[in-house]
Design an enzyme around this catalytic site. Structure first.
Site, PDB file in Angstrom:
ATOM      1  CB  CYS A   8      -0.893  -0.041   1.204  1.00 51.60           C
ATOM      2  SG  CYS A   8      -0.007  -0.218   2.688  1.00 51.60           S
ATOM      3  NE  ARG A  33       3.687   2.129  -2.149  1.00 49.70           N
ATOM      4  CZ  ARG A  33       4.947   1.621  -2.251  1.00 49.70           C
ATOM      5  NH1 ARG A  33       5.582   1.934  -3.304  1.00 49.70           N
ATOM      6  NH2 ARG A  33       5.507   0.854  -1.242  1.00 49.70           N
ATOM      7  CD1 TRP A  81      -3.836  -4.045  -4.825  1.00 50.44           C
ATOM      8  CD2 TRP A  81      -2.446  -5.350  -3.829  1.00 50.44           C
ATOM      9  NE1 TRP A  81      -3.681  -5.296  -5.634  1.00 50.44           N
ATOM     10  CE2 TRP A  81      -2.687  -5.928  -4.954  1.00 50.44           C
ATOM     11  CE3 TRP A  81      -1.422  -5.998  -3.099  1.00 50.44           C
ATOM     12  CZ2 TRP A  81      -2.157  -7.347  -5.439  1.00 50.44           C
ATOM     13  CZ3 TRP A  81      -0.609  -7.259  -3.403  1.00 50.44           C
ATOM     14  CH2 TRP A  81      -1.169  -7.969  -4.409  1.00 50.44           C
ATOM     15  CG  ASN A 105       3.712  -0.678   2.677  1.00 55.32           C
ATOM     16  OD1 ASN A 105       3.148  -1.792   2.425  1.00 55.32           O
ATOM     17  ND2 ASN A 105       4.756  -0.301   2.008  1.00 55.32           N
ATOM     18  N   GLY A 106       3.271  -3.078   5.143  1.00 54.27           N
ATOM     19  CA  GLY A 106       4.082  -3.885   5.635  1.00 54.27           C
ATOM     20  C   GLY A 106       3.379  -5.330   6.156  1.00 54.27           C
ATOM     21  CD  GLU A 486       6.509  -6.666 -21.012  1.00 52.10           C
ATOM     22  OE1 GLU A 486       6.693  -7.825 -20.343  1.00 52.10           O
ATOM     23  OE2 GLU A 486       6.232  -5.555 -20.705  1.00 52.10           O
ATOM     24  CE  LYS A 490       2.832  -4.455 -19.714  1.00 47.02           C
ATOM     25  NZ  LYS A 490       4.453  -4.826 -19.283  1.00 47.02           N
ATOM     26  CD  GLU A 493       0.813  -6.118 -16.110  1.00 46.57           C
ATOM     27  OE1 GLU A 493       0.988  -6.101 -15.310  1.00 46.57           O
ATOM     28  OE2 GLU A 493       1.438  -5.484 -17.084  1.00 46.57           O
ATOM     29  CG  HIS A 509       7.198 -29.356 -29.018  1.00 46.70           C
ATOM     30  ND1 HIS A 509       7.637 -30.752 -29.552  1.00 46.70           N
ATOM     31  CD2 HIS A 509       8.064 -28.583 -29.749  1.00 46.70           C
ATOM     32  CE1 HIS A 509       8.693 -30.658 -30.207  1.00 46.70           C
ATOM     33  NE2 HIS A 509       9.040 -29.284 -30.294  1.00 46.70           N
ATOM     34  CE  LYS A 608       5.018   1.025 -12.065  1.00 52.91           C
ATOM     35  NZ  LYS A 608       5.144   0.492 -13.415  1.00 52.91           N
TER      36      LYS A 608
HETATM   37  O1  M6R Z   1       9.357  -3.082  -9.728  1.00 53.15           O
HETATM   38  P1  M6R Z   1       9.827  -4.079 -10.258  1.00 53.15           P
HETATM   39  O2  M6R Z   1      10.189  -4.040 -11.778  1.00 53.15           O
HETATM   40  O3  M6R Z   1      10.676  -5.193  -9.425  1.00 53.15           O
HETATM   41  O4  M6R Z   1       8.167  -4.875 -10.587  1.00 53.15           O
HETATM   42  C1  M6R Z   1       8.145  -6.278 -11.049  1.00 53.15           C
HETATM   43  C2  M6R Z   1       6.926  -6.638 -11.773  1.00 53.15           C
HETATM   44  O5  M6R Z   1       5.859  -6.659 -10.495  1.00 53.15           O
HETATM   45  C3  M6R Z   1       6.277  -5.825 -12.647  1.00 53.15           C
HETATM   46  O6  M6R Z   1       7.116  -5.805 -13.739  1.00 53.15           O
HETATM   47  C4  M6R Z   1       4.829  -6.258 -13.165  1.00 53.15           C
HETATM   48  O7  M6R Z   1       4.883  -7.576 -13.762  1.00 53.15           O
HETATM   49  C5  M6R Z   1       4.328  -5.044 -14.092  1.00 53.15           C
HETATM   50  N1  M6R Z   1       2.880  -4.947 -13.618  1.00 53.15           N
HETATM   51  C6  M6R Z   1       4.213  -5.617 -15.435  1.00 53.15           C
HETATM   52  O8  M6R Z   1       3.687  -4.444 -16.428  1.00 53.15           O
END
Ligand code: M6R
Length: 613
Positions: A8, A33, A81, A105-106, A486, A490, A493, A509, A608
């Site tokens: 968070c 976050r 979150w 946070n934690g 990737e 994207k 997500e 395969h 994030k």
């Molecule tokens: O801050 P980081 O690069 O360590 O984050 C890693 C992943 O959480 C981050 O890349 C996540 O997969 C993104 N939502 C991808 O778009």
């Protein structure tokens, strides 16, 4: 009773300004976050008003708008979150016990034992959270009696787990912040102070920060700051100026942060190159990095999560091909638990935009324990990975706010490429002529990306055509297999469309069974050593009436005529292909999500920065 783990954002303010307005603005910038509930506490002359709402920060803003009770110039706020423990008003922060108010946070690992003891002593709990034990514990010490600061110190030493906390009490105009294993920084403004989980929260008011270390406590009283450890011993931390500005953390006319960040890539990559390349001399170096003797390195590891992990997969290709040192890749959450075989002859490269991803931090600590040289590639100054790794190289992408990572990815590939040249030179594998040639290739990348962006409307039309499809298959080979991964990530997500990625050679395969006229197959294939092989895969898809969307730099080949759609990307060398091929895939995912009307910058269930396991 539910256990709660949270990722968070927390923020606090002390100064002459209107705290509720400043905190709500800051909280909105921390929403990446977490965004399933939010809360605020405002202190005013011996009174504290608290509001908490399920949902986004905007709901909280509406709740307190024009409410005179929320006037004051000291306060705390939180956006949450939840991974365990339902998002609800009663679980939202701040949490309060008697006069003590806390945002956290934690994870407090021993909260059940503490709660039990506190309950026996007569304390009443109102939420399912681990956090609520913190104000209760502080309050119980204050009743002994103990001064506020001493009660906090005492309480913090009893907590097991991780925390970044902001604490105020009803009686005094004091704010306290403390941290252990969760991120927390102090913004030093003009006659005002902030605490925040991350710099973008307050960049509109200051770019001067103190990066707190584990075991640090900050006490703000009479607009003065004192820093101490949990034993009340005074400590000194430098105030650092970051080059990020408030404008960089705003949408600047774009509909979403994600599309703004996609379009920022030419600049982000240029900024990442500046100061690192000396083309005439054929040299690459990093101001912030002094590598040890790397001639003894027998194995390189690259470890990360999500998009950053995809950058590592590309790193493996380009490092192995050019340095001829074996490179092992791992997902951080796997690496940390599998007792990897490494030692002093290993170099462990951790890639992370935020520098705060819990699994990647744990992987770094594991590597250190085993004696490896650890090197982080991070975007955030002062982040845990940047501070704790033996070496660091920064991507200069600027703040990335959209949950879907875009410019962080292409700048990570840029940094790995520069690192390759730097190491190649140090190992005597690359002479300055080679390095000069390779520098000249990456220097052309920003202009080439701009060309792709100038033609974004073509990808937008493609997105319009395919937006109703329910599944996608992405394929690629070599450095473009990670690009396919990737592209699929994207799309998943932000549009919630099912997408899978495979190495093109793997199609036969298994996944080939999926192909029919309803399955679009996205093929990422510039003309390189495996292009003809991938063309054969395209034929296999077409024979089964599959629909092919081809992303290639081949402007002439007749394959373009056969496929349903083809998007052209500029040519570059093999090592740099993914920096270009990923851009239309980012746009494709963005435009589909935008047409579908999803919450592009804050997709459901995601955060994030994943600062817990
Ligand atoms: O801050 P980081 O690069 O360590 O984050 C890693 C992943 O959480 C981050 O890349 C996540 O997969 C993104 N939502 C991808 O778009």
């Amino acid at each position: 009773m539910e256990e709660e783990e949270i990722v968070c954002g927390i923020v606090g303010y002390m100064g002459p300004g209107e705290a509720s307005r400043i905190l709500i603005e800051a909280l909105k910038r921390l929403e990446y976050r977490g965004y399933d509930s939010a809360g605020i506490a405002i202190w005013n002359e011996g009174k504290v008003e608290v509001a908490r709402k399920k949902g986004k920060v905007e709901e909280l803003r509406k709740e307190i708008a024009d409410n005179e009770k929320f006037q004051g110039n000291l306060g705390l706020a939180h956006t949450r979150w939840a991974t365990h423990g339902v998002p609800s008003e009663r679980n939202a922060h701040p949490h309060r016990a008697d006069d003590v108010i806390v945002v956290h946070n934690g994870i407090i690992e021993n909260y059940l034992e503490l709660k039990d003891e506190l309950r026996k002593a007569g304390q009443e709990f109102l939420s399912d959270t681990d956090t609520e034990v913190i104000p209760h514990l502080i309050s119980s010490f204050m009743r002994k009696p103990m001064a506020f600061i001493d009660a906090i110190r005492q309480a913090l030493t009893e907590l097991q787990g991780s925390f970044a906390v902001g604490i105020i009490n009803k009686k005094d105009r004091i704010m306290v912040a403390a941290k252990k294993e969760s991120p927390l920084i102090i913004g030093v403004g003009d006659g005002e102070y902030f605490i925040a989980s991350d710099a973008p929260a307050v960049l509109d008011r200051t770019n001067r920060f103190i990066f707190l270390e584990d075991g640090d406590m900050a006490v703000f009283k009479d607009n003065q700051l004192s820093l101490m450890d949990f034993q009340r011993k005074e400590i000194v931390r430098p105030v650092q100026t970051v080059s990020w500005t408030g404008v960089m953390a705003e949408k600047g006319g774009y509909k979403h942060f994600m599309v703004k960040e996609i379009f920022e890539q030419p600049r982000a990559i240029s900024d990442t190159l500046i100061g690192r390349i000396r083309e005439e001399q054929g040299e690459v170096g990093f101001e912030e990095l002094e590598l040890p003797d790397i001639s003894k390195i027998r194995k390189i590891w690259m470890v990360a999560c999500g998009t950053s992990y995809h950058a590592c997969l590309i790193g493996k290709h380009i490092f192995e091909a050019n340095l001829r040192i074996p490179v092992e890749i791992d997902i951080a959450s796997e690496f940390r638990y599998r007792d990897p075989i490494m030692g002093a002859d290993s170099m462990l490269i951790l890639v992370s935009q935020s520098g705060e991803t819990a699994d990647t931090i744990a992987a770094m600590r594991e590597g250190k324990k085993k004696g490896a040289y650890t090197l982080s590639v991070c975007n955030v100054l002062g982040s845990t990975l940047a501070r704790e790794a033996d070496g660091v190289v920064f991507t200069h992408a600027g703040p990335e706010i959209g949950v879907a990572s875009t410019k962080a990815f292409t700048t990570q590939i840029s940094v790995l490429y520069l690192l390759l040249l730097h190491m190649g030179q140090k190992l005597g594998i690359m002479d300055s002529d080679t390095v000069r040639d390779l520098i000249s290739e990456i220097k052309k990348i920003p202009r080439k990306i701009q060309k792709i962006l100038d033609d974004a409307h073509a990808v937008e039309e493609l997105a319009r055509k395919y937006m109703t499809c329910k599944d996608f298959l992405f394929i690629g080979r070599g450095v473009n297999f990670p690009t396919a991964l990737e592209g699929a990530l994207k799309l998943k997500e932000i549009s919630y469309i099912h997408a899978e990625a495979y190495a093109a050679g793997e199609m036969k395969h298994g996944p080939i069974a999926l192909i029919d006229e309803n399955l679009p197959v996205v093929v990422v294939s510039p003309v390189d050593q495996t292009y003809q092989k991938t063309c054969s895969n395209i034929e296999e898809v077409l024979t089964r009436r599959g629909r092919v969307i081809l992303f290639t730099d081949d402007a002439s080949h007749d394959m373009r005529q056969k496929v349903e759609n083809a998007i052209t990307v500029p040519e570059t060398i093999y090592e740099l292909e993914p920096i270009l091929t990923v851009v239309p895939l980012q746009l494709f995912a963005y435009y589909i999500a935008n047409f579908l009307g999803t919450d592009v910058d804050q997709p459901r269930n995601l955060a994030k920065s994943v600062t817990v396991e």
